[in-house]
Design a protein around this motif. Structure first.
Motif, short mmCIF file in Angstrom:
data_model
loop_
_atom_site.label_atom_id
_atom_site.label_comp_id
_atom_site.label_asym_id
_atom_site.label_seq_id
_atom_site.Cartn_x
_atom_site.Cartn_y
_atom_site.Cartn_z
N GLY A 102 3.61 5.09 -18.01
CA GLY A 102 3.48 4.30 -18.78
C GLY A 102 2.35 3.32 -17.92
N ILE A 103 1.96 3.57 -16.86
CA ILE A 103 1.29 2.54 -16.06
C ILE A 103 -0.44 2.87 -16.32
N SER A 104 -1.00 1.75 -16.66
CA SER A 104 -2.54 1.90 -16.68
C SER A 104 -3.10 1.41 -15.28
N GLU A 105 -2.53 0.32 -14.49
CA GLU A 105 -2.99 -0.08 -13.34
C GLU A 105 -2.10 -0.41 -12.30
N ILE A 106 -2.47 -0.19 -11.08
CA ILE A 106 -1.61 -0.67 -9.86
C ILE A 106 -2.41 -1.56 -9.35
N ASN A 107 -1.97 -2.85 -9.17
CA ASN A 107 -2.69 -3.60 -8.16
C ASN A 107 -1.91 -4.29 -6.96
N VAL A 108 -2.69 -4.08 -5.91
CA VAL A 108 -1.83 -4.55 -4.56
C VAL A 108 -2.44 -5.93 -4.55
N LEU A 109 -1.54 -6.98 -4.51
CA LEU A 109 -2.03 -8.59 -4.47
C LEU A 109 -1.87 -9.04 -3.32
N GLY A 110 -1.01 -8.27 -2.16
CA GLY A 110 -1.11 -8.72 -0.89
C GLY A 110 -0.28 -7.82 -0.18
N ASP A 111 -0.04 -8.03 1.29
CA ASP A 111 0.60 -6.90 1.87
C ASP A 111 1.98 -6.56 1.57
N TYR A 112 2.78 -7.56 0.71
CA TYR A 112 4.05 -7.46 0.35
C TYR A 112 4.22 -7.95 -1.22
N ASP A 157 0.68 -1.05 -0.13
CA ASP A 157 0.13 -0.12 0.07
C ASP A 157 0.79 1.28 0.01
N ALA A 158 1.96 1.16 0.54
CA ALA A 158 2.91 2.36 0.80
C ALA A 158 3.50 2.68 -0.66
N VAL A 159 3.75 1.41 -1.27
CA VAL A 159 4.52 1.68 -2.69
C VAL A 159 3.37 2.33 -3.72
N LYS A 160 2.06 1.77 -3.49
CA LYS A 160 1.13 2.28 -4.20
C LYS A 160 0.58 3.74 -4.15
N ALA A 161 0.65 4.37 -2.70
CA ALA A 161 0.70 5.56 -2.27
C ALA A 161 1.44 6.50 -3.18
N GLY A 163 15.98 8.21 -8.50
CA GLY A 163 15.62 8.97 -7.36
C GLY A 163 14.15 9.19 -7.18
N GLY A 164 13.63 9.35 -8.54
CA GLY A 164 12.24 9.60 -8.52
C GLY A 164 11.33 8.59 -8.02
N GLY A 165 11.91 7.38 -7.90
CA GLY A 165 11.15 6.19 -7.20
C GLY A 165 11.40 6.00 -5.96
N TYR A 166 12.01 6.86 -5.13
CA TYR A 166 12.22 6.75 -3.48
C TYR A 166 11.11 6.85 -2.91
N MET A 167 10.86 6.02 -1.79
CA MET A 167 9.65 5.80 -0.84
C MET A 167 9.61 6.67 0.02
N ILE A 168 8.40 7.31 0.14
CA ILE A 168 8.08 8.46 1.39
C ILE A 168 7.02 7.73 2.05
N SER A 169 7.09 8.14 3.42
CA SER A 169 6.20 7.55 4.41
C SER A 169 4.81 8.12 3.86
N PRO A 170 3.73 6.79 3.76
CA PRO A 170 2.37 7.22 3.29
C PRO A 170 1.73 8.06 4.31
N ASP A 171 2.00 8.03 5.66
CA ASP A 171 1.61 9.17 6.62
C ASP A 171 1.92 10.43 6.28
N VAL A 172 3.09 10.68 5.51
CA VAL A 172 3.52 12.14 5.57
C VAL A 172 2.97 12.52 3.99
N ILE A 173 2.99 11.72 3.05
CA ILE A 173 2.34 11.84 1.84
C ILE A 173 0.47 12.29 2.31
N GLU A 174 0.11 11.60 3.28
CA GLU A 174 -1.24 12.06 3.62
C GLU A 174 -1.40 13.47 4.27
N ALA A 175 -0.45 13.56 4.88
CA ALA A 175 -0.29 14.99 5.62
C ALA A 175 0.09 16.02 4.48
#
Length: 540
Positions: free
Chosen positions: A154-164, A130-134, A184-196
């Motif tokens: 180039g993405i048409s869909e992002i599907n979360v198939l499980g927790d990991y 879920d964090a990756v998708k966010a 570097g554009g693919g660095y992962m940010i905390s989803p809580d910070v993204i929500e903020a």
């Protein structure tokens, strides 16, 4: 076709044999960055735990949000806080980081990641699918307006198939889409910070505000103090790093010291331990007894360019004339003290798709004068060139002042600070400009499409505002071409057009120069000028 990012390259084809290294046997320094102490040899002493490593560079850090900006100085700092699913190591080889594994379907249009378990962000938020998708949803959100959105368009869909486990369905086959997760554009940010950050946007704040105020990733160092645009940012060791092997240092401090002599003075006194150095400062560095020069070959090129929407630079003959009036050997020998190599194409040696037979326009003042006369400018004209406050770029601009006087072109040099420079050139408020570009995904598409494709006008990379439907079509075809030979032929064609049309004039491929205290080891400088600090340490 909307450009998304990289060409179709099989993963195993990603090899980056740095052609620059073969030219570096001139007794001027180490051609790599081995142990980070500039000598390429064995450790000079016993490793010391802890301490504060101070790194000083010329340019301001304009963003701590990896989705916000696309400049190298900001990326060097962001790389301490954040990690991606993948990364390129110092040999430009792809490595798993937050990804445990990945796989493609047979058609090459569905990429599935298995993610590492037990990883937490610095703010305690769990890392999962879920964090990756966010993160990817945010970077492609038009309301956010990320400069790096093209990496994932180039993405048409992002599907979360499980927790990991997470799946990316693409609009068309593109195995090289994988490489975007090592950028570097693919660095992962905390989803809580993204929500903020989204909440702040709803309250009228600009995008990126919350992330810049409270950056939280999974990297070896977490944010401690300092603000974007300030002269100092401090990051502390994250003891709970998922690897179980946290960084050796207690803290790393990034300082902005615009003046090159001041940075060298800091190295002399020990107020800084690692600094960016311009060729003009090499003699001063040589006089510092307890410091040395570290040289790293790169896949980066330096160039000057034209705003092709502004007269007279909408005329290709004027651009060609100026290109032919600049002697690249003078730039390298006199301005760079020999640290660099003439550029024949925007695609550097070591980048997949580099055309070793490419030929740039030659240095020929007489032919340049004839071209200007044909274009109706036999008496020359007045214009300006914008640069940031880098001594090397200022020297380049001043050399061009002299060189273009042979064409009766009066060139004014406009020096501005880094953040303003990026904004002005991104909005087209310039005539000529000086910049550099690193092919951060190791392929020709990233070397060409951001700089030359019509879809990337402005801050996305095409600061020349150059548009050529033929070149656009070639790049669009190359990005989806499965056959390697056909793909390479397309990139040869693209480089021929770039060299003929010259909206940008690549002068040389770069070698990164850093001054480093002999008491510091373990810093790795990558071919894209990222600084890897988790194994950096002091010795005694």
């Amino acid at each position: 076709m909307k450009r998304n990012k990289a060409p179709f390259y099989a993963v195993l084809a990603l090899t980056a044999t740095l052609g620059l290294a073969a030219c570096a046997d001139d007794g001027q320094g180490d051609s790599g960055s081995d142990n980070g102490n500039g000598d390429g040899g064995e450790s000079s002493g016993e490793a010391v735990e802890g301490g504060d490593l101070v790194l000083s560079s010329q340019a301001d850090i304009v963003g701590l949000d990896p989705h916000q900006v696309n400049d190298v100085p900001s990326g060097q700092v962001q790389g301490q806080v954040y990690e991606g699913l993948l990364e390129f190591d110092e040999n430009m080889e792809l490595q798993n980081v937050l990804a445990e594994d990945y796989s493609w379907n047979d058609e090459g249009d569905v990429l599935t990641f298995q993610l590492k378990e037990g990883v937490t962000f610095h703010d305690g938020t769990a890392f999962n699918a879920d964090a990756v998708k966010a993160n990817i949803d945010r970077i492609t959100d038009e309301d956010v307006g990320s400069q790096r959105a093209f990496l994932f368009e180039g993405i048409s869909e992002i599907n979360v198939l499980g927790d990991y486990e997470i799946e990316f369905v693409l609009e068309e086959p593109d195995v090289a889409f994988l490489f975007s997760f090592a950028h570097g554009g693919g660095y992962m940010i905390s989803p809580d910070v993204i929500e903020a950050d989204y909440a702040a946007m709803e309250d009228g704040e600009q995008p990126y505000t919350a992330v810049n105020d409270n950056p939280a990733g999974t990297g070896y160092f977490s944010y401690q103090s300092g603000t974007v645009g300030s002269s100092e940012l401090v990051f502390e060791r994250y003891d709970d790093h998922w690897s179980g092997e946290p960084a050796i240092l207690d803290t790393v401090t990034f300082k902005t010291v615009p003046d090159a002599s001041a940075r060298l003075a800091e190295l002399t006194t020990g107020d800084s331990h690692f600094i960016t150095v311009d060729a003009a400062g090499l003699a001063q560095l040589e006089g510092i007894e307890d410091a040395s020069l570290n040289v790293t070959d790169s896949i980066s090129g330096s160039y000057f360019g034209f705003n092709t929407e502004v007269e007279p630079f909408d005329d290709v003959r004027v651009r060609q004339a100026i290109a032919m009036a600049v002697d690249k050997n003078v730039v390298i020998d006199n301005l760079l003290e020999g640290y660099g190599f003439p550029a024949e194409t925007p695609v550097a040696p070591g980048v997949i798709g580099h055309d070793e037979n490419a030929e740039a326009l030659p240095y020929d003042v007489e032919a340049a004068q004839e071209l200007l006369a044909e274009a109706g400018y036999e008496d020359g004209f007045s214009t300006s060139i914008m640069t940031n406050d880098s001594p090397a770029r200022i020297q380049m601009a001043e050399y061009m002042q002299s060189a273009l006087s042979d064409l009766n072109i009066e060139l004014e040099v406009d020096v501005v600070e880094w953040a303003t420079y990026l904004e002005d050139t991104g909005e087209g408020d310039h005539e000529m400009f000086i910049l550099g570009w690193s092919s951060a995904t190791g392929d020709a598409d990233y070397a060409l499409a951001p700089l030359y494709h019509t879809d990337n006008f402005g801050a996305a990379g095409n600061r020349a505002f150059y548009s050529n439907p033929e070149l656009d079509a070639i790049l669009d075809e190359a990005v989806a071409e499965v056959d390697e030979a056909n793909r390479m032929d397309l990139y040869v064609q693209a480089q021929e057009i770039a060299n003929e049309e010259v909206p940008l004039v690549f002068t040389h491929y770069t070698q990164y120069l850093h001054g480093i205290k002999d008491s510091v080891e373990g810093i790795i400088v990558t071919p894209t000028d990222d600084w890897v600090l988790n194994e950096a340490h002091f010795v005694e």
